[in-house]
Design a protein around this motif. Structure first.
Motif, short mmCIF file in Angstrom:
data_model
loop_
_atom_site.label_atom_id
_atom_site.label_comp_id
_atom_site.label_asym_id
_atom_site.label_seq_id
_atom_site.Cartn_x
_atom_site.Cartn_y
_atom_site.Cartn_z
N MET A 18 53.45 -22.41 38.51
CA MET A 18 52.12 -22.06 37.91
C MET A 18 50.88 -21.12 38.86
SD MET A 18 49.84 -25.30 39.00
CE MET A 18 50.79 -26.61 38.89
N THR A 19 49.78 -20.49 37.25
CA THR A 19 49.16 -19.31 38.58
C THR A 19 47.33 -20.02 38.59
OG1 THR A 19 50.34 -17.65 37.43
CG2 THR A 19 47.89 -17.15 38.58
N LEU A 20 46.83 -20.54 39.74
CA LEU A 20 45.38 -20.44 39.97
C LEU A 20 44.31 -18.85 40.14
CD1 LEU A 20 46.09 -22.90 42.62
CD2 LEU A 20 46.52 -23.25 40.24
N ILE A 21 43.41 -18.90 39.16
CA ILE A 21 42.70 -17.76 39.16
C ILE A 21 41.57 -18.62 39.74
CG2 ILE A 21 41.60 -15.76 38.17
CD1 ILE A 21 44.77 -17.38 36.70
N PHE A 22 40.48 -17.17 40.65
CA PHE A 22 38.95 -18.16 40.85
C PHE A 22 38.30 -17.10 41.00
CE2 PHE A 22 42.43 -20.41 43.32
CZ PHE A 22 41.85 -22.20 43.53
N ASP A 23 37.17 -17.65 40.58
CA ASP A 23 35.98 -16.63 39.73
C ASP A 23 36.19 -15.51 40.13
OD1 ASP A 23 34.25 -18.87 41.57
OD2 ASP A 23 34.20 -18.61 42.60
N ALA A 24 36.93 -14.88 38.69
CA ALA A 24 37.16 -13.66 38.61
C ALA A 24 36.26 -12.80 37.21
CB ALA A 24 38.32 -13.35 37.63
N ILE A 25 35.58 -11.73 38.08
CA ILE A 25 34.42 -11.61 37.25
C ILE A 25 35.36 -10.06 36.72
CG2 ILE A 25 32.82 -12.66 38.25
CD1 ILE A 25 31.84 -10.10 40.42
N THR A 26 35.98 -9.35 37.02
CA THR A 26 36.07 -8.40 36.50
C THR A 26 37.73 -8.55 35.88
OG1 THR A 26 38.04 -8.26 39.05
CG2 THR A 26 35.98 -7.19 38.97
N ASN A 27 38.29 -7.12 35.32
CA ASN A 27 39.16 -7.54 34.13
C ASN A 27 40.92 -7.64 35.22
OD1 ASN A 27 38.48 -6.39 31.72
ND2 ASN A 27 37.61 -4.34 32.53
N ILE A 28 41.42 -8.17 34.63
CA ILE A 28 42.68 -8.47 35.52
C ILE A 28 43.72 -7.44 35.39
CG2 ILE A 28 44.44 -10.59 36.18
CD1 ILE A 28 41.88 -12.46 35.86
N PRO A 29 44.77 -7.20 36.15
CA PRO A 29 46.17 -6.38 35.93
C PRO A 29 46.65 -7.12 34.82
CG PRO A 29 44.89 -5.59 37.78
CD PRO A 29 43.69 -7.16 36.89
N PRO A 30 46.80 -6.91 33.95
CA PRO A 30 48.44 -7.42 33.15
C PRO A 30 49.77 -7.80 33.65
CG PRO A 30 47.54 -5.26 32.30
CD PRO A 30 46.98 -5.21 33.00
N HIS A 31 49.59 -6.91 34.91
CA HIS A 31 50.65 -7.24 36.16
C HIS A 31 50.58 -8.60 36.83
CE1 HIS A 31 49.22 -4.16 37.94
NE2 HIS A 31 49.62 -4.86 39.43
N PHE A 32 49.27 -9.00 37.05
CA PHE A 32 48.91 -9.40 37.85
C PHE A 32 48.95 -11.63 37.36
CE2 PHE A 32 46.38 -7.54 40.88
CZ PHE A 32 47.62 -6.93 41.28
N LEU A 33 49.39 -11.05 35.91
CA LEU A 33 49.32 -12.66 34.97
C LEU A 33 50.61 -12.64 34.27
CD1 LEU A 33 46.00 -12.98 33.71
CD2 LEU A 33 46.65 -14.56 35.26
N ARG A 34 50.88 -13.56 33.71
CA ARG A 34 52.99 -13.45 33.19
C ARG A 34 52.85 -14.88 32.40
NH1 ARG A 34 57.31 -14.76 37.33
NH2 ARG A 34 55.44 -15.66 38.60
N LYS A 35 53.19 -14.16 31.46
CA LYS A 35 53.30 -15.56 30.04
C LYS A 35 54.09 -16.60 30.25
CE LYS A 35 50.96 -12.09 27.06
NZ LYS A 35 51.39 -11.23 25.39
N GLY A 36 53.90 -17.18 29.38
CA GLY A 36 55.46 -18.86 29.94
C GLY A 36 55.74 -18.97 31.43
N ARG A 37 54.11 -19.12 32.06
CA ARG A 37 53.82 -19.98 33.39
C ARG A 37 52.43 -20.53 32.04
NH1 ARG A 37 52.43 -18.70 38.21
NH2 ARG A 37 55.06 -17.94 39.03
N LYS A 38 52.14 -22.21 32.76
CA LYS A 38 50.58 -22.57 33.16
C LYS A 38 49.46 -21.23 33.91
CE LYS A 38 47.50 -25.22 31.05
NZ LYS A 38 48.02 -25.48 30.51
N ASN A 39 48.07 -21.66 33.16
CA ASN A 39 47.32 -20.68 34.20
C ASN A 39 45.99 -21.20 34.34
OD1 ASN A 39 48.56 -17.31 34.56
ND2 ASN A 39 49.02 -17.84 32.49
N TYR A 40 45.42 -21.95 35.78
CA TYR A 40 44.45 -22.59 35.43
C TYR A 40 42.96 -21.69 35.87
CZ TYR A 40 46.83 -26.50 35.03
OH TYR A 40 48.00 -27.41 34.09
N PHE A 41 42.32 -21.09 34.79
CA PHE A 41 40.78 -20.67 35.63
C PHE A 41 40.41 -21.29 36.69
CE2 PHE A 41 42.59 -17.45 32.88
CZ PHE A 41 41.95 -16.07 33.59
N PHE A 42 39.35 -21.26 37.43
CA PHE A 42 38.50 -21.91 37.83
C PHE A 42 36.93 -21.04 38.53
CE2 PHE A 42 42.13 -23.93 38.84
CZ PHE A 42 42.82 -25.18 39.92
#
Length: 231
Positions: A18-42
């Motif tokens: 899984m991927t955890l993303i905290f307090d993101a306010i800018t565009n996230i480069p696509p290669h930092f997020l992967r499909k096929g896994r769970k992504n949690y935005f905090f």
């Protein structure tokens, strides 16, 4: 566990499943997020330097769940969960506990895949110069910060923090590192990653130099959208 710095207080923590993303306010480069896994935005609170509605756009392309501080106006949607300080919520493979802040919102303690991760949000020792902030009471700010740290110590002290994200706000001048230093002294995270430094990367080096020999690693980085390290 891979740690990626986005901007300001925004980070990605990439675990095995899984991927955890905290307090993101800018565009996230696509290669930092992967499909096929769970992504949690905090999101720790509603201030614009911690929350951007653009993170909701990732829900259409990724398997995404959002955990928002309850000071954020409700957006609707079954994948958005609101949480107040000193509450718990869990999902398969992840346990989330909130603590207080010395500003708006919450701080997050997350346990997932054998890792313990803390994100402070705006939990900081706001030791402003009273000449520029005459309405600030330094004694109250110190008391409030230390009270939350004590609660964290009492509640999760037995869980060694693998990574903690803590403010080192350069606007506080000589007090910029005070919260991080106190955090290290009381909670002894394995790794402390400075944040909320408003592009002044030099304060990271200042903290690292002061904490040499503390037993807590403070990684050095000097740009946005960079991999800080693997832990």
């Amino acid at each position: 566990m891979k740690i990626i710095y986005l901007h300001h207080s925004g980070f990605i923590v990439e675990l095995e499943r899984m991927t955890l993303i905290f307090d993101a306010i800018t565009n996230i480069p696509p290669h930092f997020l992967r499909k096929g896994r769970k992504n949690y935005f905090f999101v720790t609170h509603s201030h614009q330097d911690h929350f951007s509605q653009k993170i909701l756009s990732y829900g259409s392309d990724y398997d995404t769940t959002y955990i928002f501080s309850d000071d954020i106006p409700e957006k609707g949607g079954r994948d958005i969960h609101y949480i107040a300080p000193y509450q718990k919520i869990s999902f398969p493979g992840i346990e989330i506990e909130t603590f207080g802040s010395t500003d708006l919102g919450v701080s997050f303690f997350v346990q997932a895949e054998g890792k313990n991760i803390f994100h402070s949000g705006d939990l900081n020792w706001w030791d402003w110069d009273t000449a520029s902030h005459p309405n600030i009471n330094p004694e109250v700010e110190e008391r409030d910060f230390k009270a939350v740290i004590q609660k964290i110590e009492e509640q999760i002290g037995k869980h060694k923090m693998d990574v903690a994200f803590v403010p080192v706000d350069s606007r506080l001048g000589g007090s910029a590192c005070r919260a991080a230093e106190y955090f290290i002294d009381k909670l002894h995270p394995k790794v402390l990653i400075p944040m909320h430094f408003w592009e002044d990367f030099s304060v990271i080096r200042t903290l690292a130099d002061r904490e040499t020999g503390s037993g807590t690693e403070i990684p050095l980085f000097e740009d946005r959208n960079v991999v800080i390290g693997n832990y």
